[in-house]
Design a protein around this motif. Structure first.
Motif, PDB file in Angstrom:
ATOM      1  N   VAL A  54      53.872  45.057  41.416  1.00  0.00           N
ATOM      2  CA  VAL A  54      53.641  43.987  40.437  1.00  0.00           C
ATOM      3  C   VAL A  54      52.556  43.037  40.922  1.00  0.00           C
ATOM      4  O   VAL A  54      51.672  42.634  40.148  1.00  0.00           O
ATOM      5  CB  VAL A  54      54.964  43.235  40.150  1.00  0.00           C
ATOM      6  N   ILE A  55      52.589  42.681  42.194  1.00  0.00           N
ATOM      7  CA  ILE A  55      51.573  41.772  42.746  1.00  0.00           C
ATOM      8  C   ILE A  55      50.193  42.424  42.699  1.00  0.00           C
ATOM      9  O   ILE A  55      49.202  41.772  42.340  1.00  0.00           O
ATOM     10  CB  ILE A  55      51.955  41.350  44.175  1.00  0.00           C
ATOM     11  N   LEU A  56      50.106  43.695  43.045  1.00  0.00           N
ATOM     12  CA  LEU A  56      48.815  44.379  42.979  1.00  0.00           C
ATOM     13  C   LEU A  56      48.293  44.450  41.552  1.00  0.00           C
ATOM     14  O   LEU A  56      47.101  44.264  41.307  1.00  0.00           O
ATOM     15  CB  LEU A  56      48.921  45.788  43.571  1.00  0.00           C
ATOM     16  N   LYS A  57      49.165  44.706  40.592  1.00  0.00           N
ATOM     17  CA  LYS A  57      48.733  44.740  39.192  1.00  0.00           C
ATOM     18  C   LYS A  57      48.261  43.365  38.747  1.00  0.00           C
ATOM     19  O   LYS A  57      47.249  43.224  38.076  1.00  0.00           O
ATOM     20  CB  LYS A  57      49.847  45.223  38.276  1.00  0.00           C
ATOM     21  N   PHE A  58      48.983  42.340  39.153  1.00  0.00           N
ATOM     22  CA  PHE A  58      48.647  40.975  38.764  1.00  0.00           C
ATOM     23  C   PHE A  58      47.284  40.553  39.311  1.00  0.00           C
ATOM     24  O   PHE A  58      46.492  39.935  38.606  1.00  0.00           O
ATOM     25  CB  PHE A  58      49.738  40.024  39.266  1.00  0.00           C
ATOM     26  N   PHE A  59      47.000  40.900  40.561  1.00  0.00           N
ATOM     27  CA  PHE A  59      45.762  40.449  41.174  1.00  0.00           C
ATOM     28  C   PHE A  59      44.571  41.371  40.932  1.00  0.00           C
ATOM     29  O   PHE A  59      43.437  40.990  41.212  1.00  0.00           O
ATOM     30  CB  PHE A  59      45.951  40.242  42.682  1.00  0.00           C
ATOM     31  N   THR A  60      44.788  42.577  40.411  1.00  0.00           N
ATOM     32  CA  THR A  60      43.654  43.465  40.160  1.00  0.00           C
ATOM     33  C   THR A  60      43.312  43.590  38.677  1.00  0.00           C
ATOM     34  O   THR A  60      42.395  44.322  38.325  1.00  0.00           O
ATOM     35  CB  THR A  60      43.912  44.869  40.732  1.00  0.00           C
ATOM     36  N   SER A  61      44.043  42.890  37.816  1.00  0.00           N
ATOM     37  CA  SER A  61      43.715  42.937  36.394  1.00  0.00           C
ATOM     38  C   SER A  61      42.824  41.759  36.037  1.00  0.00           C
ATOM     39  O   SER A  61      42.770  40.763  36.742  1.00  0.00           O
ATOM     40  CB  SER A  61      44.987  42.911  35.544  1.00  0.00           C
ATOM     41  N   SER A  62      42.117  41.888  34.943  1.00  0.00           N
ATOM     42  CA  SER A  62      41.246  40.798  34.499  1.00  0.00           C
ATOM     43  C   SER A  62      41.701  40.339  33.118  1.00  0.00           C
ATOM     44  O   SER A  62      42.335  41.069  32.377  1.00  0.00           O
ATOM     45  CB  SER A  62      39.796  41.266  34.439  1.00  0.00           C
TER      46      SER A  62
END
Length: 107
Positions: A43-51
């Motif tokens: 979830v953290i990776l998705k949150f920080f790699t999306s725009s």
């Protein structure tokens, strides 16, 4: 150019270390927190790699308010990388390992 093998290894080791630290801090078994840490890292990776998310819009609106110049709104986009897939794979493996470890409890 990023090296996918090293990204995979760094993400996997990071998940294992995070899992170990969480299990040590909570004084529970390693397998008990594996699913939670895997899911949290995905979830953290998705949150920080999306725009185009909440924080992007907030920064854009704040810049518009200060300058008076209207900027274009970013469309939401997410392009998963090796790190995200590694975190999801870790989560899936942890679910399988938890089911095997606690198979008598589930049956």
């Amino acid at each position: 150019m990023k090296k996918p093998i090293s990204t995979f290894i760094v993400t996997l080791v990071g998940n294992i270390v995070l899992n170990f630290v969480c299990s040590w801090a909570a004084k529970v078994s390693f397998i008990d927190v594996a699913f939670i840490t895997g899911l949290a890292s995905a979830v953290i990776l998705k949150f920080f790699t999306s725009s185009g998310g909440f924080f992007s819009n907030s920064a854009r609106l704040q810049a518009q308010a200060q300058t008076g110049i209207k900027g274009e709104e970013e469309k939401k986009a997410f392009s998963p990388g090796i790190s995200f897939y590694t975190a999801v794979g870790y989560t899936i493996c942890s679910v399988i390992a938890t089911a095997i470890y606690y198979r008598e409890y589930f049956l």
